[in-house]
Motif scaffolding. Sequence first.
Motif, mmCIF file in Angstrom:
data_model
loop_
_atom_site.group_PDB
_atom_site.id
_atom_site.type_symbol
_atom_site.label_atom_id
_atom_site.label_comp_id
_atom_site.label_asym_id
_atom_site.label_seq_id
_atom_site.Cartn_x
_atom_site.Cartn_y
_atom_site.Cartn_z
ATOM 1 N N ILE A 133 0.830 -1.198 0.000
ATOM 2 C CA ILE A 133 0.000 0.000 0.000
ATOM 3 C C ILE A 133 0.874 1.262 0.000
ATOM 4 C CG2 ILE A 133 -1.605 1.344 1.466
ATOM 5 C CD1 ILE A 133 -3.070 -1.354 1.969
ATOM 6 N N ARG A 134 1.941 1.223 0.787
ATOM 7 C CA ARG A 134 2.875 2.358 0.800
ATOM 8 C C ARG A 134 3.453 2.592 -0.598
ATOM 9 N NH1 ARG A 134 4.072 1.552 6.147
ATOM 10 N NH2 ARG A 134 5.260 -0.317 5.741
ATOM 11 N N HIS A 135 3.722 1.489 -1.280
ATOM 12 C CA HIS A 135 4.311 1.532 -2.611
ATOM 13 C C HIS A 135 3.425 2.281 -3.616
ATOM 14 C CE1 HIS A 135 7.086 0.035 -5.607
ATOM 15 N NE2 HIS A 135 6.060 -0.265 -6.381
ATOM 16 N N GLU A 136 2.093 2.239 -3.409
ATOM 17 C CA GLU A 136 1.156 2.893 -4.337
ATOM 18 C C GLU A 136 1.000 4.386 -4.048
ATOM 19 O OE1 GLU A 136 -0.336 1.580 -6.929
ATOM 20 O OE2 GLU A 136 -0.221 -0.591 -6.644
ATOM 21 N N ALA A 137 1.541 4.871 -2.936
ATOM 22 C CA ALA A 137 1.515 6.299 -2.560
ATOM 23 C C ALA A 137 0.133 6.953 -2.700
ATOM 24 C CB ALA A 137 2.548 7.062 -3.382
ATOM 25 N N PHE A 138 -0.806 6.482 -1.877
ATOM 26 C CA PHE A 138 -2.170 7.022 -1.956
ATOM 27 C C PHE A 138 -2.282 8.402 -1.316
ATOM 28 C CE2 PHE A 138 -2.848 2.382 -2.089
ATOM 29 C CZ PHE A 138 -3.492 2.321 -3.307
ATOM 30 N N ASP A 139 -3.114 9.250 -1.926
ATOM 31 C CA ASP A 139 -3.385 10.571 -1.357
ATOM 32 C C ASP A 139 -4.544 10.510 -0.383
ATOM 33 O OD1 ASP A 139 -1.570 12.110 -3.112
ATOM 34 O OD2 ASP A 139 -2.923 11.407 -4.688
ATOM 35 N N LEU A 140 -5.492 9.620 -0.670
ATOM 36 C CA LEU A 140 -6.728 9.575 0.114
ATOM 37 C C LEU A 140 -7.231 8.152 0.296
ATOM 38 C CD1 LEU A 140 -9.097 12.214 -1.574
ATOM 39 C CD2 LEU A 140 -7.930 12.462 0.618
ATOM 40 N N ILE A 141 -7.933 7.943 1.419
ATOM 41 C CA ILE A 141 -8.680 6.699 1.616
ATOM 42 C C ILE A 141 -10.157 7.070 1.592
ATOM 43 C CG2 ILE A 141 -9.313 4.939 3.325
ATOM 44 C CD1 ILE A 141 -6.431 4.901 4.257
ATOM 45 N N VAL A 142 -10.944 6.337 0.811
ATOM 46 C CA VAL A 142 -12.391 6.600 0.735
ATOM 47 C C VAL A 142 -13.136 5.311 1.079
ATOM 48 C CG1 VAL A 142 -14.311 7.265 -0.779
ATOM 49 C CG2 VAL A 142 -12.095 8.391 -1.037
ATOM 50 N N PRO A 143 -13.971 5.323 2.128
ATOM 51 C CA PRO A 143 -14.739 4.110 2.445
ATOM 52 C C PRO A 143 -15.977 3.965 1.558
ATOM 53 C CG PRO A 143 -15.105 5.790 4.134
ATOM 54 C CD PRO A 143 -14.164 6.394 3.117
ATOM 55 N N VAL A 144 -16.374 2.719 1.301
ATOM 56 C CA VAL A 144 -17.636 2.468 0.590
ATOM 57 C C VAL A 144 -18.770 2.787 1.575
ATOM 58 C CG1 VAL A 144 -19.123 0.676 -0.426
ATOM 59 C CG2 VAL A 144 -16.689 0.746 -0.990
ATOM 60 N N PRO A 145 -19.712 3.642 1.189
ATOM 61 C CA PRO A 145 -20.758 4.053 2.144
ATOM 62 C C PRO A 145 -21.867 3.012 2.288
ATOM 63 C CG PRO A 145 -21.119 5.115 0.032
ATOM 64 C CD PRO A 145 -19.860 4.292 -0.118
ATOM 65 N N ARG A 148 -5.531 12.418 -8.159
ATOM 66 C CA ARG A 148 -5.499 11.797 -6.834
ATOM 67 C C ARG A 148 -5.429 10.281 -6.953
ATOM 68 N NH1 ARG A 148 -5.408 15.202 -2.359
ATOM 69 N NH2 ARG A 148 -5.478 17.279 -3.219
ATOM 70 N N ALA A 149 -4.604 9.685 -6.101
ATOM 71 C CA ALA A 149 -4.530 8.226 -6.010
ATOM 72 C C ALA A 149 -5.363 7.818 -4.795
ATOM 73 C CB ALA A 149 -3.089 7.786 -5.845
ATOM 74 N N ILE A 150 -6.387 7.026 -5.035
ATOM 75 C CA ILE A 150 -7.359 6.731 -3.977
ATOM 76 C C ILE A 150 -7.380 5.246 -3.611
ATOM 77 C CG2 ILE A 150 -9.830 6.761 -3.385
ATOM 78 C CD1 ILE A 150 -10.049 9.270 -5.128
ATOM 79 N N LEU A 151 -7.389 4.992 -2.308
ATOM 80 C CA LEU A 151 -7.570 3.631 -1.811
ATOM 81 C C LEU A 151 -9.022 3.512 -1.340
ATOM 82 C CD1 LEU A 151 -6.268 0.878 -1.095
ATOM 83 C CD2 LEU A 151 -5.751 1.811 1.162
ATOM 84 N N LEU A 152 -9.795 2.708 -2.061
ATOM 85 C CA LEU A 152 -11.211 2.513 -1.759
ATOM 86 C C LEU A 152 -11.331 1.328 -0.795
ATOM 87 C CD1 LEU A 152 -14.206 3.212 -2.552
ATOM 88 C CD2 LEU A 152 -13.926 1.612 -4.457
ATOM 89 N N VAL A 153 -12.041 1.528 0.324
ATOM 90 C CA VAL A 153 -12.046 0.511 1.387
ATOM 91 C C VAL A 153 -13.453 -0.037 1.644
ATOM 92 C CG1 VAL A 153 -11.664 0.187 3.871
ATOM 93 C CG2 VAL A 153 -9.982 1.427 2.518
ATOM 94 N N ASP A 154 -13.549 -1.372 1.726
ATOM 95 C CA ASP A 154 -14.818 -2.021 2.078
ATOM 96 C C ASP A 154 -14.537 -3.194 3.008
ATOM 97 O OD1 ASP A 154 -17.528 -2.315 2.167
ATOM 98 O OD2 ASP A 154 -17.783 -2.948 0.095
ATOM 99 N N ASP A 155 -15.577 -3.834 3.538
ATOM 100 C CA ASP A 155 -15.351 -4.948 4.456
ATOM 101 C C ASP A 155 -15.059 -6.256 3.721
ATOM 102 O OD1 ASP A 155 -17.942 -5.181 3.557
ATOM 103 O OD2 ASP A 155 -18.868 -5.005 5.512
#
Length: 242
Positions: free
Chosen positions: A122-134, A203-210
């Motif tokens: 994840i560090r390697h991808e250098a994300f600017d933001l984390i966005v959760p799935v609502p 922006r490089a975004i990490l989209l997060v879900d369960d």
Amino acid sequence: MMISLKQFLISCIRKIIPLECPLCGNTTNDGAPNTLCRDCLAQIEFIQPPYCPGCGGTLDGIFEMCSDCMKEEARRPWKNAFTIFRMRGAGRELVHAFKYQSRPDLARALAALALMRCGEAIRHEAFDLIVPVPLHWWRKMRRSYNQAEEFARAFGTIAKIPVRPLLKRKKWTGQQSRLTRKQRISNLKGAFFINRSTNLKKRAILLVDDVMTTGSTLAAAAETLLKAGAEKVCILTLARRQ
Ligand SMILES: [Zn+2]
Ligand SMILES: [Zn+2]
């Protein structure tokens, strides 16, 4: 009887922060707060490399994606996918407690697992933001918290990436897993929108879900972010049903 300095410090910390394993309640032996005990860790089926970029699961064949992703003929609008464990055994128990048994406190233990297993990639991808799935507001009201957002916030804190709940759900999409692939895609059309006028350009975004089952929900959410100008989207989920 002499007690060691370490034991003394642990007993002091325990008064402030709980050191018990959040899953089984046993005392953790290494004295680190919010971590699972060794017995629980040993029962989790962590995803082993090589990883499938479609779902973060184990790459099980000779193709670019795993057989489940190939079968799904899925849209995979993201660049890469990270998943911590398989949706089985202790991992499944953990997700169920987190989602359905009012245990948002598990987010910190899960975030620690995510950092341990996927932190470097994840560090390697250098994300600017984390966005959760609502969650749809109705479901969030009934559950009182959105597990994806709790996990995203806990992970963002330890990975030092800002978390922004930019996505909103426009419509109630029901249980996706009971529908056919075609039905799922049409059901999710226009399901998400971006609630703030945030500039996502470059922006490089990490989209997060369960949990990732078919990936249709994540695909619809990722496409919404890309349409809004995001340069790159990758996904992080707790577990993969593979
Ligand atoms: Zn335990
Ligand atoms: Zn896959």
